[in-house]
Design an enzyme around this catalytic site. Sequence first.
Site, short mmCIF file in Angstrom:
data_model
loop_
_atom_site.label_atom_id
_atom_site.label_comp_id
_atom_site.label_asym_id
_atom_site.label_seq_id
_atom_site.Cartn_x
_atom_site.Cartn_y
_atom_site.Cartn_z
N GLN A 130 -0.91 1.76 7.74
CA GLN A 130 0.29 0.93 7.58
C GLN A 130 1.23 1.58 6.58
O GLN A 130 0.90 1.65 5.39
CB GLN A 130 -0.15 -0.45 7.08
CG GLN A 130 0.97 -1.39 6.68
CD GLN A 130 0.45 -2.55 5.84
OE1 GLN A 130 -0.68 -2.52 5.34
NE2 GLN A 130 1.27 -3.57 5.68
N GLY A 131 2.39 2.04 7.03
CA GLY A 131 3.35 2.70 6.14
C GLY A 131 4.47 1.77 5.75
O GLY A 131 5.59 1.88 6.26
N SER A 133 4.69 0.32 2.02
CA SER A 133 5.05 0.52 0.61
C SER A 133 5.56 1.93 0.35
O SER A 133 5.15 2.90 1.00
CB SER A 133 3.85 0.29 -0.29
OG SER A 133 3.30 -0.97 -0.07
N GLU A 247 -2.00 -10.92 8.11
CA GLU A 247 -2.82 -10.30 7.09
C GLU A 247 -3.20 -11.33 6.02
O GLU A 247 -4.33 -11.41 5.60
CB GLU A 247 -2.04 -9.14 6.45
CG GLU A 247 -2.86 -8.35 5.46
CD GLU A 247 -2.04 -7.23 4.80
OE1 GLU A 247 -2.65 -6.29 4.33
OE2 GLU A 247 -0.80 -7.33 4.76
N SER A 372 1.04 -9.58 -4.29
CA SER A 372 0.29 -9.73 -5.54
C SER A 372 0.17 -11.21 -5.90
O SER A 372 0.90 -12.06 -5.36
CB SER A 372 1.02 -8.99 -6.67
OG SER A 372 2.21 -9.69 -7.00
N GLU A 374 1.22 -12.64 -8.49
CA GLU A 374 2.50 -13.13 -9.02
C GLU A 374 3.44 -13.49 -7.86
O GLU A 374 4.13 -14.52 -7.89
CB GLU A 374 3.14 -12.08 -9.93
CG GLU A 374 2.43 -11.88 -11.26
CD GLU A 374 1.11 -11.10 -11.14
OE1 GLU A 374 0.93 -10.36 -10.15
OE2 GLU A 374 0.25 -11.26 -12.03
#
Lengths: 390, 350
Positions: A130-131, A133, A247, A372, A374
Amino acid sequence: MDLSFTAEHEKFRTEVRAWIADNLKQTWSDALRDPNNGEHELIEVRRAWQRARYKAGYLGMSFPKEWGGRGATGVEEAILAEELARADAPEHVNFLGIGLCAPALIHHGSEEQRRRFIPPMLAGDEIWCQGFSEPGAGSDLASLRTKAELDGDSFILNGQKCWTTFGPWADWVFVLARTDPNDRYGGISFILCDLKSEGIDMRPLKQITGESEFGEVFFENVRVPKENLVGEVGEGWKIAMTVLGYERGAGTMSTAAHLGNGLRNLVKTAKELGLDDVGTRRKLGKLVVDWQTLYSNGLRTLANMADGKAPGPESSIEKLFWSEFDQRLRETALELLGAGGQLSRFYSGARPDVDWPRDFLWSRAETIFSGSSEIQRNIIAKRVLGLPQA
Amino acid sequence: MRFELSEDQTLLKDATTSFFASESPIETSREVSEADGEGFSRGQWKKLAELGYLGLIAAESAGGAGLGAIELSVVLQQAGRVCFPGPLLDVVLATRALTAAGGQDETITQIAAGEKIVVLAQSDRVWPDDIGGATFADGHVKGSKVFVPFAASADALLVTTDAGLVLAEGPFACEPMPTVDEAQRFARVEFDNAATLIGDNTLVEGVWELAHVGAAALALGVCEAAGEATIRYSTERETFGKPIGVYQVLQHRMADMVLRTESSRAIVFRAAWSLDNGAADRGLVAVSAKQYAVESANEITLASVQIHGGNGFTWEYNVHRWLKLAMTLDHHYGARNDLLERALEQVEAQ
Ligand SMILES: Cc1cc2nc3c(=O)[nH]c(=O)nc-3n(C[C@H](O)[C@H](O)[C@H](O)COP(=O)(O)OP(=O)(O)OC[C@H]3O[C@@H](n4cnc5c(N)ncnc54)[C@H](O)[C@@H]3O)c2cc1C
């Protein structure tokens, strides 16, 4: 309310359990501990297991029949995942492809793309990564800068992706690339790229565990045929969001089963080591309580899914819960086991059931990837609570 | 599979929500429980009886509604939201123990009708060594029990004794045991009362799972109500020219309230369903539901005090009412440390 599995589901569970017992020759923990298994061999262990599952019809089961599935329900998928986790079977090698890319193709791709890519994905012949980030775009994914420019019948890709799980072993990558610099969300497209293409440089990236399960990919004037665009130009963000929904929502039941194994191991280890003081027992009891709560969250999602209810904010709640629970579990393990708990699994005197330091380190990734902690809390504050935004 | 309540359960939920919201919003609950006296309203108690809440899980043949743990959780969740004063869960638990004992339909009918208040007196300790304990002989119970809820209002008590579970007739000699929670009316009871033996003490253990789930449902209501009050406050209170709800540290604490409330809901109703359906793991789930939901109620109410600032420390604001109910639940209907031990034992035995 009805939280019971039907007789058919129970029958399916029995079938799956029997099949696993007949076919799983080595647990994942044992494979990890086998000194003959380097990172490459472990990938092959996983690939072989994937093929066995595919042949038996236990992979991508909820996909439509023409794509190698059996049109199974989410409940059956969850039962399968739970049984696999309970048996400590290896994860298959294409979870990014099957978990993320295939749904993108099924919902947004063309007929040719599905026919071309899904079967080898399931068979383990082509591994996907998976590209999304980039060094400058993680949580703030929409600021990604990898460029795709149309040139005749192809796109020309330039840029860099990083933290790309399975990159070092992958054959293909699904990329989010910028097709319009002036449109933050509408200027992103979803493109499938062969990693053997000219101009690609894939470098393994070493993780804090010492392994290189992820990598970084550099694209320099990489030519990708136009047919490899999924959906329309500029639909990439929309597609990515549906896919990330998968996901984030996927498999709390199997996570609960997997973490249940870790918890039982810790309970057993503590008992064998005579760690039975009241403070220790309360810490372990608290983990049991949290683990049961995690399982309840998964069961609710499953029941809602079976009941035809669209997923709500549960996915953020579940992601937060399981990732932070795993960290508490591993922290408690290392706290209770002392210096011995830090021993590498390769030391002859290490306890045979788990790799405490690796599991501890790995749990730190879980509150970073897939949104994340956060970011998940921001999502809840905004979408569930509707709190005023700064 | 289905997580949602059934149609009947949803009707019960709607009726119960509007009953508690109109009959005893938290302000009314506070007036009743903070006044001297019994700590609950006899008028409201009659209404509970008329609406069938007191006999909710008692058999229809004993004047009850014959419902289960799911319905009880639906009701107690609403009671928890408003900190409803009085021994509601306690009398329901008594009907369960009496039903299990058998031959007690008359008493159960009186409880369901609101004519008699009967609760359990089973606690022998304040500190580990401070043993009270009760004995039974010749139709008489002697000795003492502590932390008996609303004992001064009880017409009869179900007392664990050396001989087994006895039904003791009032009136009782009570010494109030004031705690952090002014809404409670715990007492130490010194027995010298006529009593009848109704079974052995395992009857009380049989009630325990339901007690866990009931307390967890009360805690779920506390989580919801304290969370909602906090979120409302955070959009109204301004500092530095902005509502405090824009500050991310506070947003994340409030997101954690959602995480804990929704997770509590998942395990509380799973636990209730597991009891009603005799699931094999119901003991583990009931213990876990109690512990998780009550721990969450404590975390959420403490965060709520903080987010309310100085107002959160005033008697006037409602936050402390929810906090104190959460604190009470932490050590009653299954005490925290016992539950943690029990949860671990269940996994060790797997
Ligand atoms: C093991 C692992 C595997 C991965 N696999 C893949 C993969 O296969 N493919 C892929 O595309 N990516 C992958 N990633 C990358 C992952 O998606 C990103 O690391 C993640 O999105 C976070 O982005 P970042 O690293 O840029 O951190 P940043 O976004 O820079 O965040 C840094 C810190 O700031 C916090 N933060 C950021 N924004 C906010 C905000 N608005 N409010 C409060 N706090 C904030 C974050 O929570 C974090 O703590 C993987 C990462 C890991 C660790």
